[in-house]
Design an enzyme around this catalytic site. Structure first.
Site, PDB file in Angstrom:
ATOM      1  N   SER A  33       0.808  -1.223   0.000  1.00  0.00           N
ATOM      2  CA  SER A  33       0.000   0.000   0.000  1.00  0.00           C
ATOM      3  C   SER A  33       0.838   1.268   0.000  1.00  0.00           C
ATOM      4  CB  SER A  33      -0.937   0.014   1.215  1.00  0.00           C
ATOM      5  OG  SER A  33      -0.202  -0.073   2.423  1.00  0.00           O
ATOM      6  N   ASP A 323      -2.937   8.282   7.931  1.00  0.00           N
ATOM      7  CA  ASP A 323      -3.926   7.443   8.613  1.00  0.00           C
ATOM      8  C   ASP A 323      -3.181   6.533   9.583  1.00  0.00           C
ATOM      9  OD1 ASP A 323      -2.802   5.415   7.069  1.00  0.00           O
ATOM     10  OD2 ASP A 323      -4.524   5.185   5.738  1.00  0.00           O
ATOM     11  N   HIS A 326      -0.193   4.806   7.217  1.00  0.00           N
ATOM     12  CA  HIS A 326       0.595   5.375   6.135  1.00  0.00           C
ATOM     13  C   HIS A 326       1.060   6.802   6.392  1.00  0.00           C
ATOM     14  CE1 HIS A 326      -2.301   2.392   4.458  1.00  0.00           C
ATOM     15  NE2 HIS A 326      -1.170   1.913   3.955  1.00  0.00           N
TER      16      HIS A 326
END
Length: 366
Positions: A33, A323, A326
């Site tokens: 991600s 978040d 990340h």
């Protein structure tokens, strides 16, 4: 007189249809991600997605674009500084052979790991082996388009970026319900993980990858999710030690591979120290918060992902984390610049790089 002109014309045509063979470099990115630019958007059953506001608020039109961030990824920023085009996601429905030869491809997938068994509960995500398989399919497309010899030159002249591993710990080994957590000791799991990564890099080399950039892990125990799950709210020491062990073993493995794989140039990028210092001394780098996410539900923690109901911090440039998992665009820029400095990156061609910073949208009302 006609024969030399025909040869020049042929060279010009080949330069158009096989840009990578004539000196222009494109990237093939493999990752999770932290590098995903939209692949998971197209996985209908996948649970790891960045398809809701306020993801992408500081990128382009401010709408979600598949990046697990408010802005750019580290790979975006490094590529921009090297003068390389941004590779589109493999799952982009408009992707074709011309786009691949012009821009490369990004195979990164949120939740993806080095191991196939990592993050199975996300239902759909591309592990590293799966990403390599997709790359093999991409190679077939290019061979059919320009022929085997030209394709071989194209892929050998490309740049390969590999950045995975954190999910193998956070969403596998450190979860008591997962088999790997009670099958291996800490050091045993690191050894298993690095050996698997070595096999994967060797496979990539057999497929034509000659220049590879492999990135290590940051202080995973300091991401907001790990902090909030701890009893003290501090960084989790064991998790950080696992990252350090992985980095040390990976660095040695890459050094060994560089001397044993023919014509291979493999660079290792490690930003652990600078990220750790950023988290421990945020004001030194111009940040005010390094322990909680900018996008959250306030006291309801962990919210895991950023959602429309989330509240945003007043100044996104002041937060290290976007978040629970990340980094923010601002933190990614600092991390990327440190990697650029340590690895000696420079612009690889004269093509114009994309904008080096996203446009910043105002925070939503409320």
């Amino acid at each position: 007189m006609m024969r030399p002109n025909n040869k020049l014309l042929l060279v010009a045509i080949l330069g158009v249809i096989c840009t990578g063979c004539q000196g222009k470099i494109v990237q093939f990115i493999f990752g999770d991600s932290l590098s995903d630019v939209g692949n998971n958007q197209y996985l209908s059953k996948g649970l790891a997605k960045a398809n809701l506001p306020w993801y992408g608020i500081d990128f382009g039109n401010g709408m979600p674009n598949g990046r697990f961030c408010n802005g750019r990824t580290v790979a975006d920023i490094i590529g921009d500084n090297m003068g390389l085009p941004r590779p589109p996601p493999f799952m982009d429905p408009s992707l074709n052979e011309d786009m691949i030869m012009e821009n490369g491809v990004n195979f990164a997938s949120g939740g993806g790991g080095i191991l196939n068994e990592t993050a199975l509960y996300f239902i759909q995500r591309f592990s590293f082996y799966r990403q390599i398989k997709l790359f093999m399919g991409t190679q077939e497309l290019i061979r059919e388009k320009i022929g085997a010899e030209a394709a071989d030159k194209f892929f050998k002249g490309s740049l390969y970026v590999v950045a995975l591993g954190s999910n193998d710990f956070i969403n596998n080994f450190l979860m008591p319900v997962e088999k790997d957590s009670w099958t291996y000791t800490d050091q045993g799991f690191v050894t298993y993980l690095v050996q698997t990564l070595q096999d994967q890099l060797t496979l990539l080399h057999s497929l034509g990858a000659r220049r590879m950039l492999v990135f290590g892990l940051g202080p995973m125990g300091c991401i907001p999710l790990q902090r909030v799950l701890s009893t003290t709210g501090e960084c989790r020491v064991r998790t950080n030690n696992l990252a350090l062990s992985f980095n040390q073993a990976t660095s040695k493995m890459i050094g060994d591979l560089s001397t044993t794989l023919p014509n291979a140039t493999i660079q290792y990028g490690d930003a652990y120290d600078v990220v750790n210092d950023l988290i421990n001394n945020p004001s030194k780098y111009g940040f005010s918060n390094s322990d909680s996410p900018c996008c959250s539900l306030g006291r309801i923690r962990p919210a895991l992902t950023c959602i429309p109901a989330s509240r945003l911090c007043k100044d996104r440039s002041q937060y290290v984390f976007w978040d629970e998992y990340h980094p923010s665009d601002s933190a990614n820029e600092l991390i990327a610049n440190e990697l650029i400095r340590k690895m000696g990156f420079s612009r690889s061609n004269l093509s114009e790089a994309p904008a080096t910073a996203p446009s910043v949208a105002p925070p939503p009302a409320g």
